[in-house]
Design a protein around this motif. Structure first.
Motif, mmCIF file in Angstrom:
data_model
loop_
_atom_site.group_PDB
_atom_site.id
_atom_site.type_symbol
_atom_site.label_atom_id
_atom_site.label_comp_id
_atom_site.label_asym_id
_atom_site.label_seq_id
_atom_site.Cartn_x
_atom_site.Cartn_y
_atom_site.Cartn_z
ATOM 1 N N GLN A 567 3.743 -10.167 -27.413
ATOM 2 C CA GLN A 567 4.772 -11.151 -27.234
ATOM 3 C C GLN A 567 5.250 -11.096 -25.922
ATOM 4 N N GLY A 568 5.267 -9.973 -25.356
ATOM 5 C CA GLY A 568 5.721 -10.058 -23.785
ATOM 6 C C GLY A 568 4.890 -10.790 -22.936
ATOM 7 N N GLY A 569 3.695 -11.383 -23.203
ATOM 8 C CA GLY A 569 2.894 -12.046 -22.297
ATOM 9 C C GLY A 569 1.458 -11.624 -22.291
ATOM 10 N N ARG A 570 1.043 -10.696 -23.057
ATOM 11 C CA ARG A 570 -0.216 -10.051 -23.079
ATOM 12 C C ARG A 570 -0.662 -9.683 -21.641
ATOM 13 N N ASN A 571 -1.557 -8.869 -21.611
ATOM 14 C CA ASN A 571 -2.507 -8.123 -20.455
ATOM 15 C C ASN A 571 -1.345 -7.283 -20.066
ATOM 16 N N ARG A 572 -0.745 -6.220 -21.035
ATOM 17 C CA ARG A 572 0.450 -5.506 -20.327
ATOM 18 C C ARG A 572 0.316 -4.101 -21.347
ATOM 19 N N VAL A 573 0.692 -3.248 -21.012
ATOM 20 C CA VAL A 573 0.972 -1.972 -21.737
ATOM 21 C C VAL A 573 2.530 -1.767 -22.307
ATOM 22 N N GLU A 574 2.421 -1.300 -23.300
ATOM 23 C CA GLU A 574 3.779 -1.119 -24.016
ATOM 24 C C GLU A 574 3.955 0.338 -24.851
ATOM 25 N N PHE A 575 5.305 0.774 -24.437
ATOM 26 C CA PHE A 575 5.262 2.192 -25.425
ATOM 27 C C PHE A 575 5.939 1.867 -26.421
ATOM 28 N N ALA A 576 5.874 2.520 -27.607
ATOM 29 C CA ALA A 576 6.410 2.564 -28.806
ATOM 30 C C ALA A 576 7.851 2.917 -28.672
ATOM 31 N N PRO A 577 9.050 2.207 -29.092
ATOM 32 C CA PRO A 577 10.322 2.784 -28.848
ATOM 33 C C PRO A 577 10.647 3.849 -29.543
ATOM 34 N N VAL A 578 11.330 4.731 -28.533
ATOM 35 C CA VAL A 578 11.930 6.093 -28.994
ATOM 36 C C VAL A 578 12.788 6.086 -30.220
ATOM 37 N N ASN A 579 12.588 6.932 -31.460
ATOM 38 C CA ASN A 579 13.283 7.059 -32.618
ATOM 39 C C ASN A 579 14.569 7.469 -32.107
ATOM 40 N N SER A 580 15.636 7.261 -32.964
ATOM 41 C CA SER A 580 16.971 7.783 -32.998
ATOM 42 C C SER A 580 16.685 9.215 -33.417
ATOM 43 N N PRO A 581 17.636 10.024 -33.084
ATOM 44 C CA PRO A 581 17.844 11.399 -33.317
ATOM 45 C C PRO A 581 17.600 11.727 -34.858
ATOM 46 N N ALA A 582 18.122 10.838 -35.765
ATOM 47 C CA ALA A 582 17.944 11.031 -37.197
ATOM 48 C C ALA A 582 16.541 10.671 -37.414
ATOM 49 N N GLN A 583 15.943 9.645 -37.136
ATOM 50 C CA GLN A 583 14.605 9.154 -37.369
ATOM 51 C C GLN A 583 13.589 10.276 -36.841
ATOM 52 N N ALA A 584 13.836 11.024 -35.810
ATOM 53 C CA ALA A 584 12.858 11.870 -35.086
ATOM 54 C C ALA A 584 12.947 13.208 -35.925
#
Length: 591
Positions: A567-584
């Motif tokens: 969605q950001g334009g392809r040909n790129r690297v994205e890191f999964a968003p960090v969870n909230s403390p409760a989710q972690a």
């Protein structure tokens, strides 16, 4: 006393022994005839049990169609579902008529109760289907559709104990029926998993949208089981002893399901993994898929018919043997006097030499000498049979070695993707679970990433599938070149690849992903027209520090990050968003 003088003295007890042996053999043969009749009856009852399961599976086709139809439902859909339910009810009623006899014969009084419970579950599942189908199409949630489908799918396993009981009874009565009976069960199970695979498309076909990650995982698991059953069934069916009808039925299954239906399934999967534009609804899918799948019933029936033929043949053979034993016994009594005179000269002496050769054969000494027969008689046949047995022993050892080699090659092929040579999805999952277990035990971090080739469908459409295959193999070569020793890689499906980096945290993982993305982008793809085109990928990255050591969670997060990269334009690297403390905290607890 010399044996030549002793033999006449033995004639009288030998005659008495012959009579006793005749009576014993006649009784044993009669018991075999009874067992063959019981086996034939058990196979027929097994056919009814499998037919009951079959009708439930076939009912799922029009059921899925109704779940995907708009209101008001077409008259032909309503009629198709009513006909399917009527067929199911007739099959279950026919099975219920057999259960009292089965309960008395096997002392399993719970069989009737099990079937009654299964019929109650069938009515409840149908009621849930009717409730879901009565809602407007836009109000049928994927969860409601999935629950209705699962209720129907869960009915066939309820018949499994009854099917197992009948199959075991047939095999115990006549062990020779084992391959046919188990082959029929495998065929029925293959049909059930093929039907399950079709049912797993219902929710996506109804909402005309992409597969969820859970749906994709369930579909791949079912396809893996279908492939496993195909392999097991092929080993049983492709035997020289099977009839032309069985082989012809297996050929029909190969042609209709594993070719025609597989193309349809792959088309739906490709659409479900891309834009969700399937081009058909559940009823249309069932109209194309179910007929190709139902050819499996022909194979099942051919195997069961072969089993019945063998049971009937065994029963006829036993009856003939009873008459033969009596006739032979009479002839034996008349021939004892003449036989005694010949035994010493033409049996005892060559028998001693043959016994020595057999003793050597029992000790796996295959080069021991055999005596030369003195005449063309039974002893000569025994010597020839020992010679043949020795040759067969040698051949059996060679065949066992060839079989072991073949099984090893098949095991290796089942874990590799045929195009890229990378581990396939199943092999990757097995290796990744082992690596994650080590990471939990030793406390080091891992990084997971998913990537696929950008605009791959357009790439195929413009340049052809050969160029697409070349792109996949070139990308696989780049990944092999860039990855470290100890890292895991696999072709995840279509144009998707997956990696698991050991002893790797976020920053190093992102650096590797960026290096890999750049390396792929710098690799030109050669085409048949001798032009060179670029190839780019979108990569989603996550690590165990952020999201724990559960494989499904890591892959799900990496998948989400990959789609962010697209969605950001392809040909790129994205890191999964960090969870909230409760989710972690929740994920750490679950891991």
């Amino acid at each position: 006393m010399r044996l030549s003088r002793l033999l006449p003295l033995l004639a009288a007890p030998l005659a008495a022994s012959s009579v006793a042996l005749t009576a014993y053999l006649s009784l044993s043969t009669w018991q075999g005839e009874v067992r063959a009749g019981q086996a034939s009856q058990a196979v027929e009852q097994l056919r009814r049990a499998l037919a009951a399961a079959e009708m439930v599976s076939r009912e799922r086709g029009p059921t899925n169609g109704m779940l995907g139809d708009d209101l008001p439902a077409p008259a032909e859909s309503i009629q198709a579902l009513a006909d399917a339910r009527a067929r199911t009810d007739r099959a279950w009623s026919a099975l219920a008529q057999e259960l009292p006899d089965l309960a008395a014969r096997s002392m399993r009084s719970d069989s009737i109760a099990r079937l009654d419970a299964a019929r109650s579950a069938l009515q409840a599942a149908r009621a849930e289907v009717d409730r879901t189908a009565s809602r407007p199409k836009d109000q049928r949630t994927p969860q409601a559709i999935g629950a209705a489908v699962r209720d129907m799918v869960a009915l066939v396993p309820r018949l499994a104990p009854l099917v197992s009981l009948l199959a075991n009874e047939a095999q115990q009565s006549l062990p020779e029926l084992g391959d046919d009976v188990q082959g029929a069960r495998l065929t029925a199970e293959l049909r059930e998993y093929a039907g399950l695979l079709g049912s797993q498309f219902t929710a996506a076909l109804t909402r005309r949208g992409r597969f969820s990650s859970g749906e994709r995982l369930a579909i791949e698991r079912t396809r893996g089981r279908v492939d496993e059953l195909r392999f097991l069934l092929e080993l049983r069916v492709q035997q020289p002893r099977h009839t032309a009808e069985v082989l012809r039925a297996w050929s029909q299954v190969q042609e209709h399901y594993f070719v025609a239906a597989s193309h349809l399934v792959q088309r739906v999967i490709t659409a479900g993994e891309s834009d969700g534009d399937f081009g058909l609804d559940p009823a249309q899918f069932a109209d194309q898929y179910v007929p190709e799948m139902n050819v499996m019933f022909g194979l099942r029936d051919a195997l069961l018919q072969h089993a019945v033929m063998k049971a009937d043949a065994e029963r006829d053979r036993a009856r003939r043997l009873i008459a033969l034993v009596g006739a032979v016994s009479l002839a034996l009594l008349l021939g004892v006097a003449v036989g005694i005179a010949l035994v010493n000269r033409r049996v005892l002496r060559p028998l001693a030499g043959t016994a020595e050769a057999l003793t050597a054969l029992a000790q796996n000494e295959l080069d021991a000498p055999l005596p030369r027969p003195q005449a063309d008689d039974e002893m000569a046949a025994v010597i020839g049979a020992v010679h043949t047995l020795r040759q067969q022993t040698q051949r059996r050892e060679e065949l066992e070695q060839e079989r072991d080699d073949l099984i090893e090659r098949l095991r290796e092929q089942s874990n590799s993707d045929f195009l890229t040579g990378l581990p396939n999805r199943r092999a990757f999952h097995v290796a990744a679970e082992r690596e994650l277990a080590r990471a939990r035990r030793h406390g080091y971090a891992v990084t997971a990433m998913l990537f696929d080739i950008d605009n791959f469908k357009s790439f195929n459409d413009r340049l052809g599938h050969a160029a697409g295959d070349r792109a996949l193999t070139d990308v696989a070569q780049v990944v092999r070149r860039e990855m470290r020793a100890g890292d895991l890689v696999g072709r995840y499906g279509g144009e998707e690849f997956v990696l698991l980096l050991s002893h790797c945290e976020r920053e190093r993982g992102l650096q590797f992903a960026e290096r890999l993305r750049a390396a792929i982008a710098a690799t030109p793809i050669g085409c048949a027209s001798e032009t060179v085109v670029p190839c780019t990928v979108s990569i989603g990255v996550t690590d165990s520090i952020q999201h724990g050591l559960a494989l499904e969670t890591l892959l799900s997060k990496a998948d989400s990050a990959m789609y962010r990269a697209k969605q950001g334009g392809r040909n790129r690297v994205e890191f999964a968003p960090v969870n909230s403390p409760a989710q972690a905290s929740d994920e750490a607890t679950s891991n």
